[in-house]
Design an enzyme around this catalytic site. Sequence first.
Site, PDB file in Angstrom:
ATOM      1  N   ARG A  74      16.605 -22.616  49.444  1.00 53.89           N
ATOM      2  CA  ARG A  74      17.031 -22.610  50.790  1.00 53.89           C
ATOM      3  C   ARG A  74      16.061 -22.992  51.641  1.00 53.89           C
ATOM      4  NH1 ARG A  74      22.543 -21.491  50.182  1.00 53.89           N
ATOM      5  NH2 ARG A  74      22.937 -19.809  48.651  1.00 53.89           N
ATOM      6  N   GLY A 106      26.289 -26.809  54.007  1.00 53.32           N
ATOM      7  CA  GLY A 106      25.297 -26.842  54.447  1.00 53.32           C
ATOM      8  C   GLY A 106      24.158 -28.062  54.021  1.00 53.32           C
ATOM      9  N   ILE A 151      30.604 -23.530  43.921  1.00 54.62           N
ATOM     10  CA  ILE A 151      31.970 -22.739  43.148  1.00 54.62           C
ATOM     11  C   ILE A 151      32.924 -22.370  44.083  1.00 54.62           C
ATOM     12  CG2 ILE A 151      30.330 -21.868  41.563  1.00 54.62           C
ATOM     13  CD1 ILE A 151      30.903 -18.977  42.572  1.00 54.62           C
ATOM     14  N   ASP A 152      32.721 -22.318  45.533  1.00 49.46           N
ATOM     15  CA  ASP A 152      33.892 -21.850  46.276  1.00 49.46           C
ATOM     16  C   ASP A 152      35.033 -22.674  46.297  1.00 49.46           C
ATOM     17  OD1 ASP A 152      31.753 -19.776  46.686  1.00 49.46           O
ATOM     18  OD2 ASP A 152      31.014 -20.657  48.706  1.00 49.46           O
ATOM     19  N   HIS A 284      27.574 -12.380  40.275  1.00 47.48           N
ATOM     20  CA  HIS A 284      26.661 -13.547  39.911  1.00 47.48           C
ATOM     21  C   HIS A 284      27.210 -14.173  38.614  1.00 47.48           C
ATOM     22  CE1 HIS A 284      24.587 -13.196  43.846  1.00 47.48           C
ATOM     23  NE2 HIS A 284      24.054 -14.266  43.713  1.00 47.48           N
ATOM     24  N   ARG A 287      28.751 -17.260  39.144  1.00 42.73           N
ATOM     25  CA  ARG A 287      28.119 -18.609  39.462  1.00 42.73           C
ATOM     26  C   ARG A 287      27.069 -19.103  38.137  1.00 42.73           C
ATOM     27  NH1 ARG A 287      25.402 -18.202  45.145  1.00 42.73           N
ATOM     28  NH2 ARG A 287      23.296 -18.515  43.953  1.00 42.73           N
TER      29      ARG A 287
HETATM   30  P1  ADP Z   1      24.863 -24.608  50.837  1.00 46.06           P
HETATM   31  O1  ADP Z   1      24.486 -26.152  50.719  1.00 46.06           O
HETATM   32  O2  ADP Z   1      25.315 -24.160  49.450  1.00 46.06           O
HETATM   33  O3  ADP Z   1      26.091 -24.486  51.917  1.00 46.06           O
HETATM   34  P2  ADP Z   1      22.832 -23.737  52.825  1.00 46.06           P
HETATM   35  O4  ADP Z   1      23.994 -23.798  54.027  1.00 46.06           O
HETATM   36  O5  ADP Z   1      21.993 -22.755  52.426  1.00 46.06           O
HETATM   37  O6  ADP Z   1      23.689 -23.832  51.443  1.00 46.06           O
HETATM   38  O7  ADP Z   1      22.148 -24.817  52.945  1.00 46.06           O
HETATM   39  C1  ADP Z   1      21.096 -25.328  51.938  1.00 46.06           C
HETATM   40  C2  ADP Z   1      19.999 -25.920  52.632  1.00 46.06           C
HETATM   41  O8  ADP Z   1      20.353 -27.203  53.374  1.00 46.06           O
HETATM   42  C3  ADP Z   1      19.183 -25.022  53.829  1.00 46.06           C
HETATM   43  O9  ADP Z   1      18.325 -24.093  53.227  1.00 46.06           O
HETATM   44  C4  ADP Z   1      18.419 -26.082  54.577  1.00 46.06           C
HETATM   45  O10 ADP Z   1      17.218 -26.350  53.900  1.00 46.06           O
HETATM   46  C5  ADP Z   1      19.622 -27.441  54.514  1.00 46.06           C
HETATM   47  N1  ADP Z   1      20.326 -27.474  55.643  1.00 46.06           N
HETATM   48  C6  ADP Z   1      21.345 -26.805  55.976  1.00 46.06           C
HETATM   49  N2  ADP Z   1      21.965 -27.162  57.184  1.00 46.06           N
HETATM   50  C7  ADP Z   1      20.819 -27.888  57.563  1.00 46.06           C
HETATM   51  C8  ADP Z   1      20.957 -28.649  59.071  1.00 46.06           C
HETATM   52  N3  ADP Z   1      21.679 -28.473  59.961  1.00 46.06           N
HETATM   53  N4  ADP Z   1      19.818 -29.473  59.159  1.00 46.06           N
HETATM   54  C9  ADP Z   1      18.916 -29.394  58.091  1.00 46.06           C
HETATM   55  N5  ADP Z   1      18.867 -29.002  57.091  1.00 46.06           N
HETATM   56  C10 ADP Z   1      20.031 -28.207  56.779  1.00 46.06           C
END
Ligand code: ADP
Length: 366
Positions: A74, A106, A151-152, A284, A287
Amino acid sequence: PVRIAVLTSGGDAPGMNAAVRGVTRTAMSRGAEVFAVYEGYQGLVDGGDGIRRFTWNDAGNILGKGGTAIGTFRSKDFRTHEGRVEAAKNLVERGIDRLVVIGGDGSLSGLDVFRTEWPTIMEELADAGRISAEMAAGHPALMIAGLVGSIDNDLVGTDSTIGADSALHRIVDAIDAITATAASHQRCFVIEVMGRHCGYLALMSAIAGGADYVLIPELPPAEGWEEQMCAELRRGRAAGRRESIVVVAEGAQDRNGDPITSEYVRATISRINNEEARLTNLGHVQRGGKPSAYDRWASTWLGYSAALEALTATPATEGVVLGIRGSGIVRLPLAEAVARTRRVPELIAAGDYEAAMGLRNEDFTD
Ligand code: ADP
């Protein structure tokens, strides 16, 4: 040759490896060079050893493995403009302007930000003299394809995200195991399952595992549900059932939006039904572990499609995320897919459950 990079980001999911392998081997068989980015977006920001040439064999022996062999992270740096400038510089220096990202909503929104900012970043880098004007002009756009690894199963527009099927299998196995011991002792078990805002894993595993009761975020129970749930469990016992199983999604909530925790459910059953209920949080193990057959072939197909998407894209091509709908691969506009996904919990919070489910199931393919 065309150069393409692939990375996995956010929560790991079984099947990510199959997708990376699919991307790598498809791109290589089309004559492209492939780079694996290690530790998600952080590898892009760091450059150096974070971005490695990937060979045919590097993608070997990972198809059936859980987690992600190229790592995930992350990355706080990538959330900043400065971080994304470094990331872009590290890519163009290597002649890479095509990127496949496998991650959750994200990660995909981060990808959309990166793609949108790319032309400005090229100008910035050229103005600062960090890359040549020719290099900036030679890479006018970042061409991308997103795949949903989570996985969600929480992304709108695709029937199944990479990893959801494997997690579901693992949860159902666990429910079977707990049911056996619960029945032996005539006990009640509350089982908490993952899924964040999404009740998919809880609902499907409750049905597949023959649970007595399930609590999911999408349909918060009406006032007085505790009494109703306990009466349901007592009815089951009276009808000769030896165990009671209640599945609670980690995002379960009541109609005020307050969380319903699995511990609250356990304590409530103990109190009202005057029996000792046990709690198992699967955590976990859901996952990790090997990807199911479905996740292996679906992720291979998605990886194949993502490589073709990234290789055939032009600077004018919109960003897309690829999903599965029915028996086909669909192209979803990236920004729209993320925006719709985020709207679902908002609608649920506003009490509009039908609109939320309508949105989740609506077809908006490209
Ligand atoms: P997921 O992809 O599983 O939803 P996260 O929400 O933690 O997990 O997002 C993973 C990574 O993607 C973050 O740690 C960050 O590096 C990047 N990221 C998420 N949102 C943004 C954003 N709005 N702008 C830039 N990078 C982002």
